[in-house]
Scaffold this motif. Sequence first.
Motif, short mmCIF file in Angstrom:
data_model
loop_
_atom_site.label_atom_id
_atom_site.label_comp_id
_atom_site.label_asym_id
_atom_site.label_seq_id
_atom_site.Cartn_x
_atom_site.Cartn_y
_atom_site.Cartn_z
N TRP A 18 36.33 -49.03 -6.36
CA TRP A 18 35.23 -48.16 -5.93
C TRP A 18 35.62 -47.39 -4.67
O TRP A 18 35.38 -46.19 -4.55
CB TRP A 18 33.99 -49.01 -5.71
N GLU A 19 36.24 -48.08 -3.72
CA GLU A 19 36.67 -47.42 -2.49
C GLU A 19 37.75 -46.37 -2.79
O GLU A 19 37.75 -45.28 -2.20
CB GLU A 19 37.19 -48.44 -1.49
N ILE A 20 38.65 -46.68 -3.70
CA ILE A 20 39.67 -45.70 -4.10
C ILE A 20 39.00 -44.47 -4.70
O ILE A 20 39.37 -43.33 -4.39
CB ILE A 20 40.67 -46.33 -5.09
N GLN A 21 38.00 -44.69 -5.55
CA GLN A 21 37.27 -43.57 -6.13
C GLN A 21 36.64 -42.69 -5.05
O GLN A 21 36.72 -41.45 -5.11
CB GLN A 21 36.15 -44.08 -7.04
N ARG A 22 36.00 -43.32 -4.08
CA ARG A 22 35.32 -42.56 -3.04
C ARG A 22 36.31 -41.74 -2.22
O ARG A 22 36.03 -40.58 -1.87
CB ARG A 22 34.51 -43.50 -2.15
N ARG A 23 37.48 -42.33 -1.95
CA ARG A 23 38.49 -41.57 -1.20
C ARG A 23 38.98 -40.38 -2.02
O ARG A 23 39.08 -39.25 -1.50
CB ARG A 23 39.67 -42.49 -0.86
N LEU A 24 39.28 -40.60 -3.28
CA LEU A 24 39.76 -39.52 -4.13
C LEU A 24 38.68 -38.45 -4.34
O LEU A 24 38.99 -37.25 -4.41
CB LEU A 24 40.22 -40.07 -5.48
N ALA A 25 37.42 -38.90 -4.43
CA ALA A 25 36.33 -37.93 -4.60
C ALA A 25 36.22 -37.02 -3.38
O ALA A 25 35.96 -35.81 -3.51
CB ALA A 25 35.01 -38.66 -4.85
N ARG A 26 36.41 -37.58 -2.18
CA ARG A 26 36.40 -36.75 -0.97
C ARG A 26 37.55 -35.74 -1.02
O ARG A 26 37.37 -34.56 -0.69
CB ARG A 26 36.51 -37.63 0.28
N GLU A 27 38.73 -36.21 -1.42
CA GLU A 27 39.89 -35.32 -1.50
C GLU A 27 39.68 -34.24 -2.56
O GLU A 27 40.05 -33.08 -2.36
CB GLU A 27 41.15 -36.14 -1.80
N ALA A 90 37.91 -46.50 -17.37
CA ALA A 90 38.41 -45.18 -17.01
C ALA A 90 37.45 -44.52 -16.04
O ALA A 90 36.25 -44.39 -16.35
CB ALA A 90 38.58 -44.31 -18.26
N TYR A 91 37.96 -44.11 -14.88
CA TYR A 91 37.16 -43.45 -13.87
C TYR A 91 37.68 -42.03 -13.65
O TYR A 91 38.67 -41.83 -12.93
CB TYR A 91 37.21 -44.22 -12.55
N PRO A 92 37.08 -41.01 -14.25
CA PRO A 92 37.49 -39.63 -13.99
C PRO A 92 36.90 -39.13 -12.66
O PRO A 92 35.71 -39.28 -12.40
CB PRO A 92 36.89 -38.84 -15.17
N ILE A 93 37.76 -38.53 -11.86
CA ILE A 93 37.34 -37.87 -10.62
C ILE A 93 37.47 -36.38 -10.87
O ILE A 93 38.53 -35.78 -10.66
CB ILE A 93 38.22 -38.32 -9.42
N SER A 151 28.48 -36.55 -7.02
CA SER A 151 28.29 -36.40 -5.58
C SER A 151 27.56 -35.09 -5.26
O SER A 151 27.43 -34.20 -6.11
CB SER A 151 29.64 -36.43 -4.86
N ALA A 152 27.12 -34.97 -4.02
CA ALA A 152 26.44 -33.76 -3.59
C ALA A 152 27.36 -32.54 -3.71
O ALA A 152 26.88 -31.41 -3.89
CB ALA A 152 25.96 -33.91 -2.15
N SER A 153 28.66 -32.77 -3.64
CA SER A 153 29.62 -31.66 -3.77
C SER A 153 30.05 -31.44 -5.21
O SER A 153 30.95 -30.63 -5.48
CB SER A 153 30.84 -31.93 -2.89
N GLY A 154 29.45 -32.19 -6.15
CA GLY A 154 29.72 -31.95 -7.57
C GLY A 154 30.96 -32.61 -8.10
O GLY A 154 31.58 -32.09 -9.05
N VAL A 155 31.35 -33.76 -7.55
CA VAL A 155 32.52 -34.50 -8.02
C VAL A 155 32.05 -35.79 -8.69
O VAL A 155 31.19 -36.51 -8.16
CB VAL A 155 33.49 -34.81 -6.87
N THR A 156 32.62 -36.10 -9.84
CA THR A 156 32.23 -37.29 -10.59
C THR A 156 32.99 -38.52 -10.14
O THR A 156 34.16 -38.45 -9.76
CB THR A 156 32.49 -37.09 -12.10
#
Length: 221
Positions: A18-27, A90-93, A151-156
């Motif tokens: 989950w933390e990896i997802q959040r980091r990648l979503a920010r990027e 599978a977690y798509p970002i 996310s608010a920025s439109g990232v899954t």
Amino acid sequence: MRTLTIHYLGHIDYTTAWEIQRRLARERSHGQIGDTLLLLEHPPTITLGNKAHPEHILATPAELAARGVAVVQSDRGGEVTYHAPGQLVAYPIFKLSQHGSDVGRYVRGLEESVIRVLTSYGITGERVAGLTGVWVRGGVAKICAIGVKLSASGVTTHGLALNVDPDLSGFELIVPCGIRDRGVTSLAVELGVAPSLAEVAERLIASLCEIFDLRPVNALS
């Protein structure tokens, strides 16, 4: 054609993934990376989505501890679900604006990707009206759960969990996705033999790329 960077994470606990997802979503939100896909397995874990009812966990805390099952409150959509080894997660970002900007359409795309994987094995996957995920045998058994966050920025983040060959007894610990009158199954049960997770992963990558018009590339690390 845009690329899809694939990260194979192997066995990894839910909160770390989950933390990896959040980091990648920010990027992804800042344009530092392109669309990305995480493929992995979780240890035995019950997760609660934002619509979950705690009473849908049927086991006591002591029973869960004895079986080594973690419980995590997640920020994904949906109800209660169960993860275990043998389940392909599978977690798509994705930047949704590049895929139609419609979260409902995006979820239907995830469902279709799994339906195509099942078709490649000679299994008819289907949708059930009013429910999310992929089902078999006329909708009586769920083979893939789906829960996402935008996310608010439109990232899954978050995504899908396809049962390849997990210990299905773990689903008896919960009311899966809050649905009491339907069962849970796996590719191993439906085929009578379990395909390898790696093979299923490759087929899933191919169908996701076909549906979302992406070209897969493996991450260097």
